[in-house]
Motif scaffolding. Sequence first.
Motif, PDB file in Angstrom:
ATOM      1  N   LEU A  58       0.763  -1.157  -0.012  1.00 34.39           N
ATOM      2  CA  LEU A  58      -0.016   0.019   0.084  1.00 34.39           C
ATOM      3  C   LEU A  58       1.031   1.320  -0.092  1.00 34.39           C
ATOM      4  N   GLY A  96      -4.901  -8.873   0.685  1.00 34.75           N
ATOM      5  CA  GLY A  96      -5.312  -7.560   0.541  1.00 34.75           C
ATOM      6  C   GLY A  96      -6.633  -7.085   1.288  1.00 34.75           C
ATOM      7  N   MET A 113      -3.491   2.327   7.286  1.00 32.01           N
ATOM      8  CA  MET A 113      -3.684   1.131   6.453  1.00 32.01           C
ATOM      9  C   MET A 113      -5.146   1.228   5.819  1.00 32.01           C
ATOM     10  N   ASN A 117      -5.949   1.923   1.923  1.00 34.19           N
ATOM     11  CA  ASN A 117      -6.632   0.748   1.064  1.00 34.19           C
ATOM     12  C   ASN A 117      -7.786   0.898   0.547  1.00 34.19           C
ATOM     13  N   VAL A 120      -7.232   3.285  -2.454  1.00 35.41           N
ATOM     14  CA  VAL A 120      -6.476   2.312  -3.632  1.00 35.41           C
ATOM     15  C   VAL A 120      -7.874   1.634  -4.399  1.00 35.41           C
TER      16      VAL A 120
END
Length: 369
Positions: A58, A96, A113, A117, A120
């Motif tokens: 990431l 993931g 995170m 995440n 993205v």
Amino acid sequence: MNGLMLVAGREITTQVRTKGFVIGLIVTAVLVGLLSYAPKLFGGGDSYTVGTVNSEQLPLDRAAPDIAFEWRQFADEAAAKTAVLAGDVDAVLVDGTRVLTDGEIDQELGVLMQSVNREVKLGAAGVNIPPLQVQSVGADTRYEAARTGIATVLVFVLFFMIIGQVVMVAMGVVEEKGSRIVEILLASVRPWQLLGGKILGLGVVGLINLVTILVVGLVAASASGLAADFPPGMTGLVVAVVLWFVLGYAFFATLAAASGSLVSRQEEVNTVMTPLTMVIMGTYFVAFYAGNEPTSTLATVGSFIPPFSSMIMPVRMAATEVPVWQVAASMGLMMLGVAGVLAFGATVYRRAVLRTGARLKLTEVLRTR
């Protein structure tokens, strides 16, 4: 009781009004605060080590350019768990969708995170994305390390607090006896009132120092984020530490006062205090061992034997879960020990404190009527 409280009040005001006490208390508070905040100042939050298993890294550095991130690739989840438990990585992203941690994830790292995440995957799919599932693989291990650290700190705090106050009691008794002030005091109060007032007053002074250390330490740990690693029940532990300090101090201070009443010169205090000092040192060493091996036979048995229990039991309570019945039994035995020592110490003090000259032998004091 009026005489006892008058003596206690005199001891408290005499001590807390001195510049040495005030300066010492301030310096102690500052040092404890700095030590509690040290992990954040020197080690925490500026960098993270993150692993991956079947996942893409990431771009955390884009969201937090001031933080350094080191990435490690693991072949499978088993290897990742081993690294997490060993403390080699702060977290591992698996498939993931999941994050492996040891206990609760660091708050800053967890937020980064989750947010990165989501950004993205939203950019790639354009749909609502479920949050990463955080899975602890060793919460007990993490608490065990925190418990060991707390227990180690408690050993040092209790040892230095008890031995410091105990020496003050002995020195005070010898000073009053050597200067003949005790003769004037005993014209107004009874021996047990003078002895009890001195122990009570100096005990309150010790409590002021102890509570300052505990409060400043907890506040600084909370401010630095270190308290997030503390196990549950810290409030109860703090209360227990104060209670055990009171019992331990009462036991040792009474014997210190009795020992001090046997001599008339300050130079003789160290000699007459040697046996008691050795007992306190022995208690300290066993308590230190108990902090690392709280379930061992030595630690368990020692936590029931006065006066060793005054340090060992609170350290065991910090290092591991101790059954309530064991704590209650240990405290009950310690109270009985304190009561016995108070009766013995008061007798020795009453018979020896007015006798000046050469050092008295305990056997001849006990034979005196």
